[in-house]
Design a protein around this motif. Sequence first.
Motif, PDB file in Angstrom:
ATOM      1  N   PRO A  43       0.796  -1.233   0.000  1.00  0.00           N
ATOM      2  CA  PRO A  43       0.000   0.000   0.000  1.00  0.00           C
ATOM      3  C   PRO A  43       0.831   1.288   0.000  1.00  0.00           C
ATOM      4  CG  PRO A  43      -0.895  -1.580   1.554  1.00  0.00           C
ATOM      5  CD  PRO A  43       0.415  -2.129   1.079  1.00  0.00           C
ATOM      6  N   SER A  44       2.100   1.195   0.362  1.00  0.00           N
ATOM      7  CA  SER A  44       2.945   2.394   0.369  1.00  0.00           C
ATOM      8  C   SER A  44       3.341   2.829  -1.047  1.00  0.00           C
ATOM      9  CB  SER A  44       4.209   2.141   1.192  1.00  0.00           C
ATOM     10  OG  SER A  44       4.970   1.095   0.614  1.00  0.00           O
ATOM     11  N   GLU A  45       3.155   1.959  -2.047  1.00  0.00           N
ATOM     12  CA  GLU A  45       3.479   2.313  -3.432  1.00  0.00           C
ATOM     13  C   GLU A  45       2.440   3.299  -3.968  1.00  0.00           C
ATOM     14  OE1 GLU A  45       6.200   1.301  -5.106  1.00  0.00           O
ATOM     15  OE2 GLU A  45       6.848   0.051  -3.430  1.00  0.00           O
ATOM     16  N   ASP A  46       2.858   4.172  -4.850  1.00  0.00           N
ATOM     17  CA  ASP A  46       1.979   5.197  -5.415  1.00  0.00           C
ATOM     18  C   ASP A  46       1.434   4.709  -6.762  1.00  0.00           C
ATOM     19  OD1 ASP A  46       0.756   7.435  -6.519  1.00  0.00           O
ATOM     20  OD2 ASP A  46       2.329   8.805  -5.852  1.00  0.00           O
ATOM     21  N   LEU A  47       0.151   4.360  -6.771  1.00  0.00           N
ATOM     22  CA  LEU A  47      -0.483   3.824  -7.978  1.00  0.00           C
ATOM     23  C   LEU A  47      -0.363   4.797  -9.149  1.00  0.00           C
ATOM     24  CD1 LEU A  47      -2.269   1.486  -9.150  1.00  0.00           C
ATOM     25  CD2 LEU A  47      -4.217   2.958  -8.614  1.00  0.00           C
ATOM     26  N   ARG A  48      -0.608   6.056  -8.893  1.00  0.00           N
ATOM     27  CA  ARG A  48      -0.558   7.056  -9.959  1.00  0.00           C
ATOM     28  C   ARG A  48       0.826   7.101 -10.608  1.00  0.00           C
ATOM     29  NH1 ARG A  48      -3.342  11.041 -12.026  1.00  0.00           N
ATOM     30  NH2 ARG A  48      -5.113  10.633 -10.677  1.00  0.00           N
ATOM     31  N   VAL A  49       1.863   7.065  -9.806  1.00  0.00           N
ATOM     32  CA  VAL A  49       3.229   7.079 -10.342  1.00  0.00           C
ATOM     33  C   VAL A  49       3.479   5.828 -11.179  1.00  0.00           C
ATOM     34  CG1 VAL A  49       5.674   6.957  -9.691  1.00  0.00           C
ATOM     35  CG2 VAL A  49       4.147   8.548  -8.526  1.00  0.00           C
ATOM     36  N   GLU A  50       3.007   4.687 -10.707  1.00  0.00           N
ATOM     37  CA  GLU A  50       3.205   3.423 -11.414  1.00  0.00           C
ATOM     38  C   GLU A  50       2.483   3.396 -12.768  1.00  0.00           C
ATOM     39  OE1 GLU A  50       5.168   0.828 -10.636  1.00  0.00           O
ATOM     40  OE2 GLU A  50       5.866   1.814  -8.815  1.00  0.00           O
ATOM     41  N   LEU A  51       1.330   4.065 -12.854  1.00  0.00           N
ATOM     42  CA  LEU A  51       0.491   3.947 -14.046  1.00  0.00           C
ATOM     43  C   LEU A  51       0.533   5.148 -14.982  1.00  0.00           C
ATOM     44  CD1 LEU A  51      -2.705   2.343 -12.476  1.00  0.00           C
ATOM     45  CD2 LEU A  51      -0.714   1.214 -13.473  1.00  0.00           C
ATOM     46  N   GLN A  52       1.173   6.229 -14.584  1.00  0.00           N
ATOM     47  CA  GLN A  52       1.099   7.468 -15.358  1.00  0.00           C
ATOM     48  C   GLN A  52       1.612   7.339 -16.797  1.00  0.00           C
ATOM     49  OE1 GLN A  52       3.276  10.376 -13.153  1.00  0.00           O
ATOM     50  NE2 GLN A  52       5.240   9.375 -13.454  1.00  0.00           N
ATOM     51  N   ASP A  53       2.512   6.424 -17.047  1.00  0.00           N
ATOM     52  CA  ASP A  53       3.042   6.265 -18.405  1.00  0.00           C
ATOM     53  C   ASP A  53       2.298   5.191 -19.200  1.00  0.00           C
ATOM     54  OD1 ASP A  53       4.973   8.207 -17.943  1.00  0.00           O
ATOM     55  OD2 ASP A  53       6.422   6.749 -17.199  1.00  0.00           O
ATOM     56  N   ILE A  54       1.268   4.594 -18.588  1.00  0.00           N
ATOM     57  CA  ILE A  54       0.560   3.491 -19.243  1.00  0.00           C
ATOM     58  C   ILE A  54      -0.889   3.846 -19.547  1.00  0.00           C
ATOM     59  CG2 ILE A  54      -0.144   1.074 -19.039  1.00  0.00           C
ATOM     60  CD1 ILE A  54       2.172   0.714 -17.041  1.00  0.00           C
ATOM     61  N   LEU A  55      -1.598   4.375 -18.550  1.00  0.00           N
ATOM     62  CA  LEU A  55      -3.030   4.634 -18.696  1.00  0.00           C
ATOM     63  C   LEU A  55      -3.328   6.125 -18.817  1.00  0.00           C
ATOM     64  CD1 LEU A  55      -4.573   2.202 -16.052  1.00  0.00           C
ATOM     65  CD2 LEU A  55      -4.267   1.831 -18.499  1.00  0.00           C
ATOM     66  N   SER A  56      -4.515   6.407 -19.335  1.00  0.00           N
ATOM     67  CA  SER A  56      -4.972   7.797 -19.410  1.00  0.00           C
ATOM     68  C   SER A  56      -5.388   8.264 -18.018  1.00  0.00           C
ATOM     69  CB  SER A  56      -6.167   7.909 -20.357  1.00  0.00           C
ATOM     70  OG  SER A  56      -7.308   7.284 -19.779  1.00  0.00           O
ATOM     71  N   GLU A  57      -5.577   9.545 -17.882  1.00  0.00           N
ATOM     72  CA  GLU A  57      -5.986  10.122 -16.597  1.00  0.00           C
ATOM     73  C   GLU A  57      -7.318   9.526 -16.131  1.00  0.00           C
ATOM     74  OE1 GLU A  57      -5.869  12.300 -13.143  1.00  0.00           O
ATOM     75  OE2 GLU A  57      -4.266  12.005 -14.606  1.00  0.00           O
ATOM     76  N   SER A  58      -8.272   9.391 -17.035  1.00  0.00           N
ATOM     77  CA  SER A  58      -9.578   8.835 -16.630  1.00  0.00           C
ATOM     78  C   SER A  58      -9.467   7.369 -16.216  1.00  0.00           C
ATOM     79  CB  SER A  58     -10.606   9.012 -17.750  1.00  0.00           C
ATOM     80  OG  SER A  58     -10.233   8.276 -18.892  1.00  0.00           O
ATOM     81  N   GLU A  59      -8.601   6.628 -16.873  1.00  0.00           N
ATOM     82  CA  GLU A  59      -8.407   5.218 -16.502  1.00  0.00           C
ATOM     83  C   GLU A  59      -7.740   5.107 -15.131  1.00  0.00           C
ATOM     84  OE1 GLU A  59      -7.910   3.243 -20.932  1.00  0.00           O
ATOM     85  OE2 GLU A  59      -6.216   4.318 -20.049  1.00  0.00           O
ATOM     86  N   ILE A  60      -6.798   5.980 -14.863  1.00  0.00           N
ATOM     87  CA  ILE A  60      -6.137   5.984 -13.555  1.00  0.00           C
ATOM     88  C   ILE A  60      -7.150   6.340 -12.467  1.00  0.00           C
ATOM     89  CG2 ILE A  60      -4.426   7.155 -12.108  1.00  0.00           C
ATOM     90  CD1 ILE A  60      -2.686   7.416 -14.652  1.00  0.00           C
ATOM     91  N   LYS A  61      -7.983   7.347 -12.718  1.00  0.00           N
ATOM     92  CA  LYS A  61      -8.999   7.732 -11.731  1.00  0.00           C
ATOM     93  C   LYS A  61      -9.957   6.583 -11.453  1.00  0.00           C
ATOM     94  CE  LYS A  61      -8.947  12.701 -12.285  1.00  0.00           C
ATOM     95  NZ  LYS A  61      -9.683  13.901 -12.663  1.00  0.00           N
ATOM     96  N   PHE A  62     -10.344   5.851 -12.496  1.00  0.00           N
ATOM     97  CA  PHE A  62     -11.216   4.685 -12.311  1.00  0.00           C
ATOM     98  C   PHE A  62     -10.559   3.690 -11.350  1.00  0.00           C
ATOM     99  CE2 PHE A  62     -11.750   0.242 -13.666  1.00  0.00           C
ATOM    100  CZ  PHE A  62     -13.054   0.043 -13.226  1.00  0.00           C
ATOM    101  N   LEU A  63      -9.287   3.381 -11.576  1.00  0.00           N
ATOM    102  CA  LEU A  63      -8.611   2.412 -10.714  1.00  0.00           C
ATOM    103  C   LEU A  63      -8.360   2.963  -9.317  1.00  0.00           C
ATOM    104  CD1 LEU A  63      -6.141   0.660 -13.166  1.00  0.00           C
ATOM    105  CD2 LEU A  63      -8.170  -0.307 -12.068  1.00  0.00           C
TER     106      LEU A  63
END
Length: 98
Positions: A43-63
């Motif tokens: 849980p200490s990992e930052d999901l947004r940082v991990e996904l920012q180069d893969i998914l769109s902003e809306s996809e990241i918000k969904f997750l």
Amino acid sequence: STLNRSRDLARQVVTYVKDPVLASQITRYVATFPKTLLCHLRPSEDLRVELQDILSESEIKFLEGSHHKPVDTLNAISALLAETGVDPMILQRMDANV
């Protein structure tokens, strides 16, 4: 292993899905799964940082709003695979990797 299954599924998608936009979307979610699993287990990992180069902003918000990110990622992959129109036998083999 997660890496081998992800690689197999990505290879199958690139081979059998004729719509390049849909194939790209599926492979991005396939690449996302190990990262959502990592963030779920750590849980200490930052999901947004991990996904920012893969998914769109809306996809990241969904997750980010998901209670179980790895399962919702797999559900997204399955839903996208269902849209491909790929032969049902091939689709069944791809779904076995999800």
